[in-house]
Write a protein that holds these residues in place. Structure first.
Motif, PDB file in Angstrom:
ATOM      1  N   ARG A 126       0.853  -1.184   0.000  1.00 30.25           N
ATOM      2  CA  ARG A 126       0.000   0.000   0.000  1.00 30.25           C
ATOM      3  C   ARG A 126       0.891   1.237   0.000  1.00 30.25           C
ATOM      4  NH1 ARG A 126      -3.335  -3.307  -0.978  1.00 30.25           N
ATOM      5  NH2 ARG A 126      -5.357  -3.647   0.039  1.00 30.25           N
ATOM      6  N   ALA A 150      -0.323   4.920   2.450  1.00 27.44           N
ATOM      7  CA  ALA A 150      -1.443   4.420   3.246  1.00 27.44           C
ATOM      8  C   ALA A 150      -1.487   5.122   4.598  1.00 27.44           C
ATOM      9  CB  ALA A 150      -1.334   2.916   3.443  1.00 27.44           C
ATOM     10  N   VAL A 166      -2.051   4.566   8.365  1.00 33.59           N
ATOM     11  CA  VAL A 166      -2.009   3.428   9.278  1.00 33.59           C
ATOM     12  C   VAL A 166      -2.052   3.920  10.716  1.00 33.59           C
ATOM     13  CG1 VAL A 166      -0.761   1.929   7.676  1.00 33.59           C
ATOM     14  CG2 VAL A 166       0.518   3.372   9.267  1.00 33.59           C
ATOM     15  N   GLY A 184      -8.574  -1.527   6.440  1.00 31.36           N
ATOM     16  CA  GLY A 184      -8.027  -2.219   5.284  1.00 31.36           C
ATOM     17  C   GLY A 184      -7.139  -3.366   5.715  1.00 31.36           C
ATOM     18  N   ARG A 185      -5.972  -3.502   5.074  1.00 31.31           N
ATOM     19  CA  ARG A 185      -5.046  -4.579   5.403  1.00 31.31           C
ATOM     20  C   ARG A 185      -4.365  -4.294   6.735  1.00 31.31           C
ATOM     21  NH1 ARG A 185      -4.011  -8.117   1.199  1.00 31.31           N
ATOM     22  NH2 ARG A 185      -3.030  -9.288   2.872  1.00 31.31           N
ATOM     23  N   SER A 186      -3.831  -5.338   7.349  1.00 30.90           N
ATOM     24  CA  SER A 186      -3.183  -5.175   8.645  1.00 30.90           C
ATOM     25  C   SER A 186      -1.950  -6.059   8.720  1.00 30.90           C
ATOM     26  CB  SER A 186      -4.153  -5.529   9.771  1.00 30.90           C
ATOM     27  OG  SER A 186      -4.536  -6.889   9.697  1.00 30.90           O
ATOM     28  N   THR A 235       0.244  -2.987  12.994  1.00 25.54           N
ATOM     29  CA  THR A 235      -0.435  -1.818  12.428  1.00 25.54           C
ATOM     30  C   THR A 235      -1.624  -2.263  11.599  1.00 25.54           C
ATOM     31  OG1 THR A 235       1.000  -1.816  10.483  1.00 25.54           O
ATOM     32  CG2 THR A 235       1.706  -0.484  12.361  1.00 25.54           C
ATOM     33  N   GLU A 258      -4.441  -0.623   8.455  1.00 22.84           N
ATOM     34  CA  GLU A 258      -4.703   0.434   7.486  1.00 22.84           C
ATOM     35  C   GLU A 258      -6.099   1.012   7.698  1.00 22.84           C
ATOM     36  OE1 GLU A 258      -4.875   1.016   2.609  1.00 22.84           O
ATOM     37  OE2 GLU A 258      -5.020  -0.980   3.516  1.00 22.84           O
ATOM     38  N   ILE A 285      -8.915   3.055   5.772  1.00 23.41           N
ATOM     39  CA  ILE A 285      -9.295   3.449   4.406  1.00 23.41           C
ATOM     40  C   ILE A 285     -10.528   4.348   4.385  1.00 23.41           C
ATOM     41  CG2 ILE A 285      -8.263   1.393   3.406  1.00 23.41           C
ATOM     42  CD1 ILE A 285     -10.983   0.139   3.239  1.00 23.41           C
ATOM     43  N   GLU A 294      -5.433  12.068   7.442  1.00 25.14           N
ATOM     44  CA  GLU A 294      -4.130  12.198   8.107  1.00 25.14           C
ATOM     45  C   GLU A 294      -4.061  13.381   9.058  1.00 25.14           C
ATOM     46  OE1 GLU A 294      -3.871  14.371   4.146  1.00 25.14           O
ATOM     47  OE2 GLU A 294      -4.703  12.496   4.936  1.00 25.14           O
TER      48      GLU A 294
END
Length: 266
Positions: free
Chosen positions: A177, A180, A182, A227-229, A233, A235, A237, A242
Motif C-alpha cells: 500500500r 497508506a 495506518v 483495510g489490510r493489517s 499496524t 490500514e 481506508i 491524516e
C-alpha cells in the motif's frame, strides 16, 4: 596313358571340383537360402542385445551428476564397502540458493508464488538479500498440533558469500500500500459490529509539547473502515484522514506510536 586308369582318379577329382564350383555359383546366383538368412538375422539380433547389455553395464558403472555444480563431499573410499543408504557424493550448485521457511495456517493463505521477499542471514546481518517465493507446500507439517506449511523462497540477490546450511529468516511481502494511512492496532476499538477510534476534539492537541498535554483530553468516537493489517499496524481506508489527532487509551507515556520501524507482514 593319359586316358588310362592312372589318370582316371585325377579326372574324377577335377570333375568334382568343377561341380562344386558350379553349385557355389548357382547358389550365389539364386540368392541366399531362407534358413541361412534367418539364422544370420538371429545372430545379428543376439549381437545387438549383447551390445545393449554392455552399454547398460557401462552406464551403471558411471556416476552422472543430475545438475551442474561442484562436489562438496565425497563419501566413497577405495577398498571400503559402499553403504547403499547413505549419500555417496554431495553436490552443490553455487548459482542457486533457496530457503525453506515455516508459515502457519493463518498466514499461508496470503502467500503465492512470485511474491517478493527479503532474506536475513545470521552470518550476514548487514546484508539483506532479495528473494522470491518459488512454491508453497500443499501439505502441512506442523508440530504440536499446529498446522504449518513450508514455503520456499529463492535468493535473487548477491550469492557470492552464501553457503549451504546457513540460518536465515524470510520476510514475505504479501501486499503493498503506497501512501497508506495506518494506526497501531491498539488504537482500534470495537463495539459489536462497529469499529471506531477516539479522535480528540481539539485537533491542536497533537501539536502541543508533551509536558503541556492534559492527562485526560476530551475525545469523540469516530467510526472507521479498516483495510489490510500487519502484526502491529492496521490500514485506515475511511472515516478519518491524516489530519486527525487520535487518542490511544491506556497509554501512560506520551510517545509517537509509529516512531519505530514498522514490522512487515509475515
Amino acid at each position: 596313358r593319359l586316358r588310362g586308369e592312372r589318370r582316371r582318379g585325377e579326372i574324377l577329382s577335377a570333375e568334382a571340383t568343377v561341380r562344386e564350383a558350379q553349385a557355389t555359383l548357382d547358389s550365389l546366383l539364386a540368392g541366399p537360402d531362407s534358413s541361412d538368412l534367418a539364422l544370420s538375422q538371429a545372430r545379428m539380433r543376439i549381437a545387438e542385445h549383447e551390445l545393449a547389455l554392455a552399454d547398460l553395464s557401462l552406464d551403471s558403472a558411471t556416476l552422472i551428476a543430475p545438475f551442474d555444480g561442484s562436489v562438496a563431499q565425497l563419501n566413497l573410499v577405495v577398498g571400503e564397502r559402499v553403504d547403499p543408504n547413505s549419500p555417496h557424493v554431495m553436490l552443490v550448485d553455487p548459482s542457486l540458493f533457496y530457503v525453506d521457511v515455516t508459515v502457519d495456517e493463518l498466514d499461508v493463505v496470503q502467500i503465492r508464488p512470485g511474491q517478493p521477499g527479503t532474506l536475513s542471514l545470521d552470518a550476514l546481518p548487514d546484508r539483506p538479500l532479495d528473494g522470491i517465493v518459488q512454491q508453497v507446500s500443499l501439505l502441512s507439517g506442523g508440530d504440536s498440533g499446529v498446522a504449518a506449511y513450508l514455503v520456499r523462497v529463492q535468493v535473487t540477490g548477491d550469492l557470492s558469500d552464501l553457503r549451504s546450511g546457513m540460518s536465515a529468516t524470510a520476510l514475505i511481502e504479501v501486499d503493498r500500500r503506497n501512501n497508506a494511512l495506518v494506526l497501531p492496532r491498539r488504537a482500534i476499538e470495537r463495539e459489536g459490529a462497529e469499529t471506531f477510534v477516539r479522535v480528540l476534539n481539539d485537533p491542536a492537541f497533537c501539536n502541543l509539547p508533551a509536558a503541556e498535554r492534559p492527562p485526560a483530553p476530551e475525545w469523540s468516537r469516530v467510526a472507521v473502515e479498516l483495510g489490510r493489517s500487519s502484526q502491529s499496524t492496521i490500514e485506515i481506508i475511511g472515516g478519518i484522514d491524516e489530519r486527525a489527532c487520535v487518542y490511544i487509551a491506556d497509554q501512560s507515556v506520551v510517545t509517537d506510536p509509529l516512531s519505530v520501524p514498522l514490522p512487515g507482514t509475515r
